[in-house]
Design an enzyme around this catalytic site. Sequence first.
Site, PDB file in Angstrom:
ATOM      1  N   LYS A  57      10.520  -9.434  -2.978  1.00  0.00           N
ATOM      2  CA  LYS A  57      11.952  -9.315  -3.249  1.00  0.00           C
ATOM      3  C   LYS A  57      12.425  -7.875  -3.076  1.00  0.00           C
ATOM      4  CE  LYS A  57      13.903 -11.196  -6.833  1.00  0.00           C
ATOM      5  NZ  LYS A  57      14.136 -11.671  -8.219  1.00  0.00           N
ATOM      6  N   LYS A  91       4.293  -4.645 -18.562  1.00  0.00           N
ATOM      7  CA  LYS A  91       4.695  -3.272 -18.901  1.00  0.00           C
ATOM      8  C   LYS A  91       3.583  -2.531 -19.628  1.00  0.00           C
ATOM      9  CE  LYS A  91       9.693  -3.559 -18.873  1.00  0.00           C
ATOM     10  NZ  LYS A  91      10.928  -3.094 -19.501  1.00  0.00           N
ATOM     11  N   LYS A  96      14.606  -1.945  -6.449  1.00  0.00           N
ATOM     12  CA  LYS A  96      14.833  -0.500  -6.518  1.00  0.00           C
ATOM     13  C   LYS A  96      13.542   0.258  -6.787  1.00  0.00           C
ATOM     14  CE  LYS A  96      17.515  -1.654 -10.478  1.00  0.00           C
ATOM     15  NZ  LYS A  96      18.805  -1.506 -11.092  1.00  0.00           N
TER      16      LYS A  96
END
Length: 337
Positions: free
Chosen positions: A200, A118, A203
């Site tokens: 995978k 992140k 979203k």
Amino acid sequence: MNGESENRKVVLTCAQPTGKLHLGNYLGAVKNWVEMSEKYECYFGVVDMHAITIPYVPADLKKNVYECTAQYMACGLDPEKCNLFLQSSIVGHAELAWILGCICPLGQLERMTQYKDKASKHKENLNSGLLYYPVLMASDILIYNADVVPVGEDQKQHIELTRDLAQKFNSRYSDTFKIPEPYIPQAGARIMSLQTPTSKMSKSDPNQNGTLYITDDPAVLRKKIMSAVTDSDSEVRYDIENKAGVSNLMSIMSALSGKSFDDIETEFKGKGYGDFKKAVADVVVDALAPVREKFLEISADKKRIESALAKGNQAAQRRVNRLMSKVYRKVGFMRFE
């Protein structure tokens, strides 16, 4: 029923309200939670405090909380059988996080894989929350003294930190927390992107045609499946290395229909990918139609969602209060009431 039982194990799992659930979320997590809610005392948290570590719009956060809760309920999480709660509504999560943070070495947080990831993606907004959120996550888990914590493979490092902090606290202040046991479901259907079947389903996939959302319109689901990447061969055969796209579609069909890979191979022997994709689309649409219908019904009724969260919040707060009264006493905090 909501409420606490001395005889049932306690299960705790949480998720951020970050938009729509996709088929991978549904098959890999939420369906398991529904089964657990029939057997255990379950607490399912919508962790909105975690969602503010990156730039966000407050109105969108509120909307996402409603949408996330409605999706869980549509998938089968019954407020009468489990406790759906909103993290920021429960007094104790942030307080316990501060106490745990005071016994957590800084180096452990800096080594967290997701922090590094992140930090590289949000260099312009490298706030303390990004570094500290694994401690808040540990608080989310320990504050319920859960027996079982369902997590994905990518959360194992966070569970290890949680266990370490629980042991440190117990050692310093006397036994208080159960050492949580992670529950990683046995490898079931691993749902991959329809457009990049080596990654995978996500979203955040830049190509949204690769992601099947549980609330997608049936026509959208069909279009995405019919355009799924396959290969130049025409044989329907399970072979992840050489036929990743076809194998992914077979996994989806198998998970939703209960058919084995051998059954699917036999059914489509001598048929082309067009027939196979149409059959996969039929299975997906049939499986998700009732979920979508229920989601539209629930999401149109904010009072119903608020009532479910209020009920779950009450049960969660009762459990948290019991634990935190012990924590405060042990660390030397006083309360004059």
